[in-house]
Scaffold this motif. Structure first.
Motif, PDB file in Angstrom:
ATOM      1  N   UNK A   1       0.597  -1.259  -0.046  1.00  0.00           N
ATOM      2  CA  UNK A   1       0.082   0.124  -0.294  1.00  0.00           C
ATOM      3  C   UNK A   1       0.898   1.380   0.054  1.00  0.00           C
ATOM      4  N   UNK A   2       0.583   2.079  -0.603  1.00  0.00           N
ATOM      5  CA  UNK A   2       1.076   3.255  -1.449  1.00  0.00           C
ATOM      6  C   UNK A   2       0.787   4.313   0.527  1.00  0.00           C
ATOM      7  N   UNK A   3       1.464   4.748   1.303  1.00  0.00           N
ATOM      8  CA  UNK A   3       0.675   4.869   2.734  1.00  0.00           C
ATOM      9  C   UNK A   3       0.616   6.848   2.534  1.00  0.00           C
ATOM     10  N   UNK A   4       1.684   7.442   1.068  1.00  0.00           N
ATOM     11  CA  UNK A   4       1.966   9.101   1.138  1.00  0.00           C
ATOM     12  C   UNK A   4       1.032   9.221   0.474  1.00  0.00           C
ATOM     13  N   UNK A   5       0.476   8.703  -0.399  1.00  0.00           N
ATOM     14  CA  UNK A   5      -0.888   9.244  -0.754  1.00  0.00           C
ATOM     15  C   UNK A   5      -2.371   9.212   0.015  1.00  0.00           C
ATOM     16  N   UNK A   6      -2.839  10.625   0.388  1.00  0.00           N
ATOM     17  CA  UNK A   6      -3.842  10.654   1.259  1.00  0.00           C
ATOM     18  C   UNK A   6      -4.781   9.531   0.605  1.00  0.00           C
ATOM     19  N   UNK A   7      -5.777   8.992   1.134  1.00  0.00           N
ATOM     20  CA  UNK A   7      -6.611   8.283   0.821  1.00  0.00           C
ATOM     21  C   UNK A   7      -9.069   9.356   0.686  1.00  0.00           C
ATOM     22  N   UNK A   8      -8.586   9.682   0.195  1.00  0.00           N
ATOM     23  CA  UNK A   8     -10.125  10.265  -0.602  1.00  0.00           C
ATOM     24  C   UNK A   8     -11.168   9.317  -1.231  1.00  0.00           C
ATOM     25  N   UNK A   9     -12.153   9.725  -0.424  1.00  0.00           N
ATOM     26  CA  UNK A   9     -13.173   8.283  -1.118  1.00  0.00           C
ATOM     27  C   UNK A   9     -13.920   8.965  -2.389  1.00  0.00           C
TER      28      UNK A   9
ATOM     29  N   UNK B   1     -10.575   9.541  -7.942  1.00  0.00           N
ATOM     30  CA  UNK B   1      -9.822   8.754  -8.159  1.00  0.00           C
ATOM     31  C   UNK B   1      -8.246   8.987  -7.326  1.00  0.00           C
ATOM     32  N   UNK B   2      -8.010   8.229  -5.897  1.00  0.00           N
ATOM     33  CA  UNK B   2      -6.879   9.744  -5.128  1.00  0.00           C
ATOM     34  C   UNK B   2      -5.648   8.188  -5.627  1.00  0.00           C
ATOM     35  N   UNK B   3      -6.254   7.374  -6.658  1.00  0.00           N
ATOM     36  CA  UNK B   3      -4.399   6.698  -6.567  1.00  0.00           C
ATOM     37  C   UNK B   3      -3.691   6.474  -5.825  1.00  0.00           C
ATOM     38  N   UNK B   4      -4.463   5.601  -4.712  1.00  0.00           N
ATOM     39  CA  UNK B   4      -3.573   4.694  -3.918  1.00  0.00           C
ATOM     40  C   UNK B   4      -4.271   4.295  -3.826  1.00  0.00           C
ATOM     41  N   UNK B   5      -2.660   3.184  -4.281  1.00  0.00           N
ATOM     42  CA  UNK B   5      -2.803   2.270  -4.834  1.00  0.00           C
ATOM     43  C   UNK B   5      -2.402   0.586  -4.084  1.00  0.00           C
ATOM     44  N   UNK B   6      -2.059  -0.626  -4.162  1.00  0.00           N
ATOM     45  CA  UNK B   6      -1.137  -0.864  -4.536  1.00  0.00           C
ATOM     46  C   UNK B   6      -0.367  -1.946  -5.423  1.00  0.00           C
ATOM     47  N   UNK B   7       0.404  -1.930  -5.117  1.00  0.00           N
ATOM     48  CA  UNK B   7       0.817  -1.937  -6.568  1.00  0.00           C
ATOM     49  C   UNK B   7       1.488  -3.243  -6.273  1.00  0.00           C
ATOM     50  N   UNK B   8       2.593  -3.898  -7.855  1.00  0.00           N
ATOM     51  CA  UNK B   8       3.450  -5.352  -7.573  1.00  0.00           C
ATOM     52  C   UNK B   8       2.903  -6.272  -6.784  1.00  0.00           C
ATOM     53  N   UNK B   9       1.874  -5.981  -7.078  1.00  0.00           N
ATOM     54  CA  UNK B   9       0.761  -7.568  -6.850  1.00  0.00           C
ATOM     55  C   UNK B   9       0.702  -8.470  -7.368  1.00  0.00           C
ATOM     56  N   UNK B  10       0.108  -9.556  -7.899  1.00  0.00           N
ATOM     57  CA  UNK B  10      -0.699 -10.363  -8.992  1.00  0.00           C
ATOM     58  C   UNK B  10      -2.334 -10.064  -9.477  1.00  0.00           C
ATOM     59  N   UNK B  11      -2.571  -9.432  -8.586  1.00  0.00           N
ATOM     60  CA  UNK B  11      -3.541  -8.530  -8.340  1.00  0.00           C
ATOM     61  C   UNK B  11      -3.564  -6.839  -7.998  1.00  0.00           C
ATOM     62  N   UNK B  12      -3.518  -6.060  -8.721  1.00  0.00           N
ATOM     63  CA  UNK B  12      -2.728  -4.505  -7.675  1.00  0.00           C
ATOM     64  C   UNK B  12      -4.307  -4.008  -7.559  1.00  0.00           C
ATOM     65  N   UNK B  13      -4.182  -3.522  -6.969  1.00  0.00           N
ATOM     66  CA  UNK B  13      -5.823  -2.344  -6.323  1.00  0.00           C
ATOM     67  C   UNK B  13      -5.290  -0.884  -6.629  1.00  0.00           C
ATOM     68  N   UNK B  14      -5.721  -0.070  -7.658  1.00  0.00           N
ATOM     69  CA  UNK B  14      -5.779   1.478  -8.598  1.00  0.00           C
ATOM     70  C   UNK B  14      -6.018   2.440  -7.107  1.00  0.00           C
ATOM     71  N   UNK B  15      -7.173   1.996  -6.498  1.00  0.00           N
ATOM     72  CA  UNK B  15      -6.940   3.726  -5.575  1.00  0.00           C
ATOM     73  C   UNK B  15      -8.079   2.863  -4.399  1.00  0.00           C
ATOM     74  N   UNK B  16      -8.192   4.051  -3.454  1.00  0.00           N
ATOM     75  CA  UNK B  16      -8.180   3.754  -2.114  1.00  0.00           C
ATOM     76  C   UNK B  16      -7.638   2.498  -1.325  1.00  0.00           C
ATOM     77  N   UNK B  17      -6.645   2.184  -1.944  1.00  0.00           N
ATOM     78  CA  UNK B  17      -5.852   0.800  -1.060  1.00  0.00           C
ATOM     79  C   UNK B  17      -6.001   1.289   0.155  1.00  0.00           C
ATOM     80  N   UNK B  18      -5.959   0.510   1.438  1.00  0.00           N
ATOM     81  CA  UNK B  18      -6.159   1.203   2.607  1.00  0.00           C
ATOM     82  C   UNK B  18      -5.317  -0.099   3.437  1.00  0.00           C
ATOM     83  N   UNK B  19      -4.168  -0.145   4.818  1.00  0.00           N
ATOM     84  CA  UNK B  19      -3.481  -0.794   4.947  1.00  0.00           C
ATOM     85  C   UNK B  19      -4.551  -1.879   5.773  1.00  0.00           C
TER      86      UNK B  19
END
Ligand code: FAD
Length: 512
Positions: A398-406, A409-427
């Motif tokens: 999870x890219x915790x540097x980008x703020x969560x904004x519902x 499309x906040x771009x707060x992503x979880x990348x580098x995974x088999x299935x990425x998450x493009x927005x609203x990724x929260x740990x």
């Protein structure tokens, strides 16, 4: 008029002379719009509805009443919702939802497969259609509860969906019923249309089963508005594919494809995405068909803020690929495709307060736990080790540097995974944890009949219009393909119901 069943053994039934200008099959939103528009043309109108009166309204009754409508700004919304107060306007950022945005959404989600002429009419006539319905006496309000978030004390709408019928789906259908009756439109419940009266050239009425007998009713025009085939397990399996018999039906049990079948029987052209449908994540223990006491609350639409895992404990879709409105209608199929057709949606305590209201109903399949290990043991059917490994890998990404904004499309992503998450990724790391089990809930089918976009007259397989036969609503094919932008079903029923009703009424006036 004297009528009898087809096999001659059935008892003959005497009926009073009952010919109508226009017969509308069904009594959902599309049917009411067709009936009201035909009545406006001076036509006598009969609506025949298969369901008993206490289950009336079709899928339209099950909806939240949300309409996707193009508008250029708050003044357009004031026209649709004259009850909007100055305070509401001051406290709300309604933004715009232009025809261009609506076109973009339709093209994007259908991957440019929407029929251009049907789409053109749907989008360009959305505002006019809704305004027409308002003029008939249907009241609309902003969807504050589900489509807006409060930012710095001001509501902000997102995702292009701003307007709902007052009282939701039940309010819409009850009001339409009241208006129709007030205008002298007759409605018969428990009246299942089984066949069209067709002389090899034109349609002249219907055969209807009512009170255990078959009656024949004559009409100059017939409008089919009897929904898709989502409630027919055999057709679902035949057309949508293996496994679809196991889907739960979100709405009415009466949409079994009768109208489509009747038209195909007389040579109508099938059209659109016959293997496609609208299907969502739906409570795992929901009943076989929709339950009006729960309405659409078996849906679980806050998945963009959390993660969804299958029986192996693995994620299988990008939960944050887009706003919920643009992913929810295809994720039901993704869930159906998972082992044993289920998924668990997982959230931590940061997110629980913003879960939609449907997560707080009594009939919900939910577990909670103080630790992830404890939660892993409670997720029925899930491999706990696989789940714990998945959450760890996801949390690390999870890219915790980008703020969560519902709201965006906040771009707060979880990348580098088999299935990425493009927005609203929260740990998922703050206890207590909650998880909700979902399966596939089918809403409606996309395949149906080919209609002439200017009149909604049903076309035969030689591409010639069938005199006397019109169609509107779910059973029109070609509008949706692969996916669907939320709130478009009611809008489509309104636009095309009105087109069909005007044409059917005018044809009846012209004598056939
Ligand atoms: C839970 C849920 C929530 C939804 N929420 C929304 C939303 O908020 N916004 C939105 O735009 N869409 C929503 N939809 C989709 C929406 O319901 C449909 O797109 C729309 O209502 C279809 O309208 P219709 O008139 O074509 O069909 P329906 O409203 O289903 O009406 C068809 C009618 O035909 C009757 N019928 C069937 N066969 C026969 C027969 N042989 N003879 C006589 N009558 C017959 C049925 O009983 C039914 O009453 C939702 C659907 C569901 C299930």
């Amino acid at each position: 008029m004297q009528f009898c069943g087809s096999d001659g053994n059935r008892r003959k039934t005497e009926l009073a002379q009952q010919d109508y200008d226009v017969i509308v099959v069904g009594a959902g939103n599309a049917a009411f719009c067709a009936a009201l528009a035909a009545r406006e043309q001076g036509a006598s109108v009969l609506m025949l509805e298969r369901a008993p009166e206490d289950e009336n309204g079709g899928n339209s009754r099950f909806t939240a009443g949300a309409f996707r409508v193009a508008y250029d700004g708050v003044e357009d919304l004031r026209a649709l919702m004259p009850d909007l107060t100055d305070t509401e306007v001051a406290n709300t950022d309604f933004g715009t939802y232009t025809t261009d945005q609506f076109f973009d959404d339709m093209f994007r989600v259908t991957r440019y497969r929407t029929d251009p002429e049907l789409c053109e009419r749907l989008v360009r006539q959305s505002f006019e259609g809704l305004n027409w319905l308002r003029g008939k006496g249907v009241r609309f309000v902003p969807i504050y509860g589900r489509q807006a978030f409060k930012i710095d004390g001001r509501f902000k709408f997102w995702g292009g969906l701003t307007v709902e019928a007052w009282g939701g789906g039940p309010g819409l259908v009850d009001r339409e019923t009241e208006i129709a009756r007030g205008l002298g439109i007759e409605i018969r419940y428990g009246a299942r249309v089984v066949d069209l009266k067709f002389d090899g050239h034109a349609v002249h009425g219907v055969r209807v089963k009512s009170g255990g007998e078959i009656h024949e009713l004559g009409a100059r025009s017939v409008v089919l508005a009897s929904g898709g085939f989502e409630s027919n397990a055999e057709w679902r399996t035949r057309y949508l594919g293996p496994g679809w018999e196991l889907a739960k039906v979100r709405g009415t049990r009466f949409n079994t494809g009768d109208g489509i079948r009747m038209a195909l029987d007389i040579g109508a052209s099938p059209y659109g995405n016959w293997s496609g449908c609208h299907a969502v994540g739906w409570d795992y223990n929901a009943p076989e068909f929709g339950d009006l006491t729960v309405g659409d609350n078996f849906q679980k639409h806050s998945y963009p803020w959390g993660i969804m895992v299958n029986a192996t404990g693995r994620r299988f879709v990008d939960e944050g690929a887009d706003f919920r409105n643009y992913t929810y209608a295809r994720y039901g199929r993704e869930i159906l495709n998972q082992p044993d057709q289920f998924a668990w949606q997982v959230f931590d305590s940061k997110i629980v307060p913003i879960l939609r209201d449907e997560y707080r109903i009594k009939r919900v399949t939910k577990v909670s736990a103080g630790t992830l290990e404890e939660l892993a043991g409670k997720l029925e059917g899930v491999d706990p080790k696989g789940f714990l490994a998945e959450v760890e890998a996801y949390n690390d990404a999870v890219d915790t540097d980008t703020p969560f904004d519902p709201n965006v499309k906040d771009g707060r992503a979880a990348r580098g995974l088999a299935v990425p998450k493009s927005n609203w990724a929260n740990r998922i790391d703050e206890p207590p944890f909650e998880a909700y089990q979902v399966t596939c809930g089918i809403t409606f089918t996309f395949g149906g009949l080919r209609v002439d976009p200017d009149s909604c007259q049903v076309m035969d397989s030689d591409m010639a219009p069938i005199p006397g036969l019109y169609a509107a609503g779910e059973l029109v094919g070609g509008i949706f393909c692969f996916n669907y932008p939320g709130g478009t079903g009611l809008m489509s029923g309104t636009v095309f119901g009105r087109v069909a009703g005007i044409a059917a009424g005018a044809a009846a006036n012209a004598g056939g």
